[in-house]
Motif scaffolding. Structure first.
Motif, PDB file in Angstrom:
ATOM      1  N   ASP A  64       0.640  -1.004  -0.025  1.00 26.21           N
ATOM      2  CA  ASP A  64       0.282  -0.125   0.071  1.00 26.21           C
ATOM      3  C   ASP A  64       0.919   1.265   0.089  1.00 26.21           C
ATOM      4  O   ASP A  64       2.247   1.178  -0.211  1.00 26.21           O
ATOM      5  CB  ASP A  64      -0.996  -0.020   1.149  1.00 26.21           C
ATOM      6  N   ARG A 154      -6.006   0.608   5.788  1.00 28.60           N
ATOM      7  CA  ARG A 154      -5.961  -0.224   6.896  1.00 28.60           C
ATOM      8  C   ARG A 154      -7.305  -0.285   7.660  1.00 28.60           C
ATOM      9  O   ARG A 154      -7.819  -1.200   8.198  1.00 28.60           O
ATOM     10  CB  ARG A 154      -4.634  -0.389   7.803  1.00 28.60           C
ATOM     11  N   GLN A 155      -7.648   0.983   8.002  1.00 27.70           N
ATOM     12  CA  GLN A 155      -8.787   1.352   8.387  1.00 27.70           C
ATOM     13  C   GLN A 155      -9.980   0.618   7.911  1.00 27.70           C
ATOM     14  O   GLN A 155     -11.128   0.341   8.543  1.00 27.70           O
ATOM     15  CB  GLN A 155      -9.040   2.742   8.816  1.00 27.70           C
ATOM     16  N   GLY A 157     -10.235  -1.684   5.658  1.00 27.38           N
ATOM     17  CA  GLY A 157     -10.297  -3.001   5.229  1.00 27.38           C
ATOM     18  C   GLY A 157     -10.281  -3.337   3.767  1.00 27.38           C
ATOM     19  O   GLY A 157     -10.506  -4.448   3.307  1.00 27.38           O
TER      20      GLY A 157
END
Length: 272
Positions: A64, A154-155, A157
């Motif tokens: 990412d 990441r938050q 998903g």
């Protein structure tokens, strides 16, 4: 009404981008990370070059964008500036480089002073308004990035379409309006339904650039490597402009033409 060749604006400045919006001339934007590709994009007539923190994935091979540092961004912005000295260049503010006003001023200052950027891009919603206001007051132009926020992956998903329900769409529109009120000179909206992209472009005086946001926005941006077919699993809003063409230059020229005549993105290359 289509512009004739003599009427086409070459947006070398931010006021010229606003003029292009007022005259309904679609704006072309493309990521670039080095001098050679920046030169090719310049020769193809790309309006704005984005030195994106997507370089973490497409250049560095990371999963990412979160590992990209400010030093990385300054370095790659320098390379792009050398390759396209006359183009408008926007640089991403990397993850956690704008957590406070003081940090944002220092980070953005480096991207302009050392990197040679003309403006910076900040991801986030209404909470970023004080940061954008401070940068604007300091003379640093800012593009606000709303919709899908890769730095929040990441938050979230994963990379998911945003704004599909009425409440989320209203939030994105509100965020964009607040950030423009704070001083943002441009808005980039990522991965939202086409009708929401159109609503943003209609509601805001600033140019609205879309990536996966339909054809009703004021311009389009793609990741260079996606445009050249180098992504094995491209999202639906990507078109391989190199397919059937003999050179990278021809692919870039075809992208510019398709954005300008609004044949890209097609309906199937967006979200509902």
């Amino acid at each position: 009404m289509m512009n004739t060749a003599d009427d086409v604006i070459v947006p070398r400045t931010i006021p010229a981008l606003w003029q292009a919006k007022r005259r309904k001339q679609p704006i072309t934007m493309l990521t670039a990370y080095d001098a050679s590709f920046a030169r090719a994009a310049d020769e193809a007539g790309i309006d704005v070059l984005l030195v994106g923190d997507s370089l973490g994935m497409v250049v560095q091979g990371q999963r990412d964008t979160l590992s990209v540092t400010l030093d990385d961004m300054v370095y790659h912005t320098q390379l792009v500036r050398r390759g396209a000295p006359g183009r408008l260049i926007m640089a991403d503010m990397p993850f956690l480089s704008d957590s406070t006003v003081a940090q944002a001023l220092a980070s953005a200052g480096r991207l302009l002073q050392e990197g040679g950027a003309d403006l910076v891009k900040i991801e986030g919603g209404e909470a970023k308004a004080p940061i954008i206001r401070a940068l604007t007051d300091a003379g640093i132009p800012v593009c606000a990035h709303v919709g899908l926020l890769p730095q929040h992956v990441r938050q979230l998903g994963g990379y998911r379409v945003q704004g599909r329900d009425a409440e989320d769409a209203a939030r994105i529109l509100h965020d964009a309006e607040v950030l423009v009120e704070a001083g943002a000179v441009m808005v980039l909206v990522e991965c939202v339904p086409g009708p929401l992209g159109t609503r943003l472009a209609t509601a805001l005086e600033t140019p609205v650039i879309g990536i996966g946001a339909g054809n009703g926005v004021d311009g389009q941006v793609l990741v260079l490597h996606d445009l050249l077919g180098l992504n094995d699993h491209p999202p639906r809003f990507v078109r391989d402009f190199l397919r059937g063409r003999g050179s990278i230059g021809q692919a870039l020229t075809a992208y510019v033409a398709a954005v300008r005549d609004r044949s890209f993105p097609a309906e199937h290359e967006g979200y509902i």
